[in-house]
Design an enzyme around this catalytic site. Structure first.
Site, short mmCIF file in Angstrom:
data_model
loop_
_atom_site.label_atom_id
_atom_site.label_comp_id
_atom_site.label_asym_id
_atom_site.label_seq_id
_atom_site.Cartn_x
_atom_site.Cartn_y
_atom_site.Cartn_z
CG ASP A 20 0.33 -3.01 4.98
OD1 ASP A 20 0.52 -1.82 5.21
OD2 ASP A 20 -0.77 -3.46 4.55
C1 GLC Z 1 -3.22 -1.60 3.22
C2 GLC Z 1 -2.65 -0.69 4.29
C3 GLC Z 1 -2.86 -1.19 5.69
C4 GLC Z 1 -4.17 -1.94 5.74
C5 GLC Z 1 -4.02 -3.20 4.90
C6 GLC Z 1 -5.30 -4.04 4.87
O1 GLC Z 1 -2.33 -1.66 2.14
O2 GLC Z 1 -1.28 -0.33 4.17
O3 GLC Z 1 -2.83 -0.06 6.57
O4 GLC Z 1 -4.47 -2.28 7.08
O5 GLC Z 1 -3.61 -2.90 3.58
O6 GLC Z 1 -6.30 -3.34 4.23
#
Ligand code: GLC
Length: 718
Positions: A269
């Site tokens: 993430d």
């Molecule tokens: C965010 C979220 C995740 C998302 C990623 C990209 O922090 O936790 O669910 O897909 O970043 O945007």
């Protein structure tokens, strides 16, 4: 490209090029970019040079086909081996046609609706140049203080599992045909694992539970998504048993890859690799890189621990290049699986024909239907709803006129495309006067006075209120699950007018409805319905659609009752209705144990009768299939959809077992007077559960079966 050719391509790559493939950046870092992209996390100085972006492997958060083509063209001009970029983004409940938030889709109890939402999303998102969606989020959630509860399908492992698989099917179609079916995209199930159990519902907070609880309740939906073929998995920000998920070898190698057999791309993430340092299990970015690589994280999203360290670590032998090769190979295979080596633009370059898919009337119709089916009728005194279309209506409240109805994670949806409640109702009702409010957080006295003035002339008041979309979603936890406080003065003033009040509630989480439920003669839980919000609300209020949603999550009596969920254990001192005087039992002295509204609750404009309960046997062995059937009859005057659910109670286990567990459900549509036999089958496998040593087995013993519309209105079979 054949796997052998991918291996040969890998063999031609330098270490620097391999390490570059492990990096994912927002569009702003690439030549040809048009937008900054979707920024969903901290933006530290990253030191990205043109040389680095020419090696990076993937893009997150690009917005349109034009942007994808521009970035891909510029990239392929400089990428030595012509390895295309792959474009990923959060298409969570729609791309441009925004569907209800996933928690609302959970309230449909209709997996076909979920698959339809995902298929429409993929059709639009791939027309916009995306090849991977960071969806479905399948984290089980029992705490509505957590803002991302809106992104889940609620508190039950079985319901979440059914939805997880249907989302993946909708996005990907046949995963083996992804390379040629350009209207499908790769799914990325997230967040592995148990992110929804953040302590106290506080965003990014510690998660701590027994491994048995993890397996019993929190892993099933990820497993269902993997079994449906999800091509990617995203790591969770939290620790699992004290070790950050993103650097957790046990979780990612032993469980995810070895036990669950996942061999696709594992992406961190946003910033989660570098955040291993903040967790305190890595002293610096080199240690963070080493832990993530060992855990099998293939792509580092928006931090550069791999970029900064892996070349040097490979050179000095502190990192095994075979692990890097393994990661790069999975990334090359993913790019190949979606057809990028054959066509880096997946049919979009020089063509505009796919753009008509975006926000098409057909897609809007799908969104409208699902939005209405997601709405849950929580109260309807004396059948106040549905309203006659010539009712003199005062439509008041902060959600009456606003187009802020898309909900969180709708970043490419435009509010300007959304149908407000007023717009929707004006099309179906002949007399609607409206008095709105500019801000859900601050309803002014003047606005309330105007609402009261309009209300006094009406036969029925429709009070549209709730949260703004940015009061839930990522990084939007709240400590008290009530409406913004200024709305209660409005509710009181509207109640004092003395006319029937129909409340339509817009929210991204279960709320404590005290102060609202008492003031409402009818209450419709609308969630965030998306682009077609106003039409769906009008469909429900006018009876064009008979409300058929059921809560996918308990609505707590108050914040202090959290966590409250239906499949709880009995405890050693359960409250025994037969002995109401006993004080020394598991209870509060100031509130009831029951939530205000139970998981599975939802009213209808019609009524259903359950008769002819049949069970094929009262004993099953490992080789048997138990058949349970019931006849459901629509005994009312209007057609309606009914969710028929089967719950099980294991009376004695090696560990304490929940009072009820959802095992099956089916949604049926019945005309007035129509009867349907609903049949469920159970086998011994459905009786299995995790033992302390993690054996997943069943025990001989007695079980109770419950079948019906919700937890209370159920028949019990012993
Ligand atoms: C965010 C979220 C995740 C998302 C990623 C990209 O922090 O936790 O669910 O897909 O970043 O945007």
């Amino acid at each position: 490209m054949k796997k052998k050719e991918l291996g040969q391509l890998l063999g031609r790559m330098t270490v620097a090029e391999k390490v570059g493939q492990l990096l994912q950046l927002a569009p702003m870092f690439y030549k040809g970019t048009i937008t900054k992209g979707e920024i969903t996390g901290p933006m530290a100085e990253m030191g990205i040079t043109a040389e680095i972006s020419e090696r990076a492997g993937s893009v997150l958060g690009s917005a349109t086909a034009i942007e994808m083509i521009a970035i891909q063209e510029a990239y392929l001009e400089t990428n030595r081996l012509g390895i295309p970029l792959i474009f990923m983004a959060d298409v969570v409940h729609g791309y441009k046609t925004i569907f209800p938030i996933p928690l609302a889709i959970g309230a449909t109890w209709d997996v076909e609706a979920a698959e339809k939402m995902a298929a429409v999303s993929a059709k639009e998102a791939t027309a916009a140049g995306l090849q991977v969606t960071f969806s479905p989020m399948v984290d089980l959630v029992r705490d509505p203080r957590w803002g991302r509860v809106m992104e889940s399908t609620g508190e039950d492992p079985h319901l979440n599992s059914e939805f997880a698989a249907s989302f993946v099917r909708g996005y990907q179609g046949d995963p083996e045909l992804l390379s040629e079916n350009y209207e499908k995209m790769a799914a990325c199930v997230k967040h592995f694992a148990a992110y929804g159990a953040a302590e106290a519902g506080r965003e990014y907070n510690t998660v701590d539970m027994s491994t048995r609880e993890l397996y019993q309740n929190y892993l099933p939906a990820y497993v269902a998504a993997l079994e449906a073929g999800s091509k990617l998995v995203m790591t969770a920000f939290n620790v699992v048993d004290g070790v950050p998920a993103t650097g957790n070898e046990w979780l990612m190698r032993d469980v995810l890859r070895d036990e669950l057999g996942f061999d696709g791309v594992l992406i961190s993430d946003w910033g989660a690799v570098k955040e291993i340092i903040n967790h305190g299990t890595a002293a610096d970015s080199a240690e963070a890189a080493e832990q993530a690589l060992r855990a099998g994280v293939d792509i580092e999203m928006m931090t550069t621990c791999y970029l900064e360290n892996l070349e040097g670590m490979i050179a000095d032998g502190t990192a095994d290049v075979a692990l890097v090769d393994e990661a790069v190979m999975r990334i090359l295979e993913l790019k190949n699986d979606v057809g990028l080596f054959e066509d880096p633009y997946r049919g979009l370059k020089g063509k505009q024909d796919r753009q008509t898919d975006i926000l098409s009337a057909e897609h809007r119709d799908s969104a409208r239907e699902i939005a209405a089916d997601a709405m849950v009728l929580l109260k309807n005194v004396d059948g106040l709803l549905p309203l006659a279309v010539d009712t003199k209506i005062a439509l008041v409240g902060p959600l009456a006129k606003t187009q802020d109805v898309l909900g969180a994670w709708s970043w490419l949806g435009d509010k300007e495309d959304a149908i407000s409640v007023h717009d929707g109702m004006a099309k179906q009702f002949t007399q609607v006067d409206v008095a709105g409010a500019a801000d859900t957080e601050n309803v002014t006295e003047a606005e309330i006075a105007e609402m009261v003035r309009v209300a006094k002339d009406a036969d029925v008041i429709v009070l549209a209120l709730g949260e703004s979309a940015d009061r839930s979603g990522e990084a939007n936890s709240i400590a008290t699950i009530r409406l913004p406080e200024t709305q209660y003065a409005m509710i009181e003033a509207i109640r004092a007018v003395g006319k029937p009040v129909v409340t339509v509630l817009f929210n991204g989480r279960p709320l404590d409805l005290h102060g609202l439920i008492e003031a409402s003669d009818a209450l419709v839980e609308a969630w965030f319905p998306g682009t077609e919000a106003g039409n769906a609300v009008a469909d429900i209020l006018a009876g064009r659609v008979n409300p058929n949603g059921k809560l996918p999550m308990s609505f707590p009596y108050t914040t202090g009752q959290i966590p409250v969920y239906y499949n709880h254990l009995n405890t050693g001192r359960p409250v025994d209705a037969a002995d109401a005087q006993e004080h020394y039992v598991s209870q509060y002295i100031d509130i009831p144990n029951q939530p205000l509204f139970d998981f599975g609750f939802g009213l209808s404009y019609t009524t259903f009768a359950y008769t002819d309960l049949k069970i094929s046997s009262d004993i099953i062995t490992k080789s048997d299939t138990l058949t349970i059937s019931v006849t459901v009859t629509n005994t009312g005057e209007v057609a309606g959809k009914e969710v028929v659910a089967l719950y099980l109670q294991d009376l004695v286990g090696k560990v304490s077992r929940p009072r009820k567990e959802l095992k099956r459900f089916s949604k049926i549509d019945l005309a007035p007077g129509e009867a349907r036999v609903v049949t469920f089958c159970l086998t011994e496998e459905d009786l299995r559960y995790y033992k302390p040593n993690l054996d997943f087995t069943s025990d001989p013993g007695d079980f109770k079966l419950f079948i019906g519309a919700d937890l209370e209105a159920t028949f019990c079979l012993v």
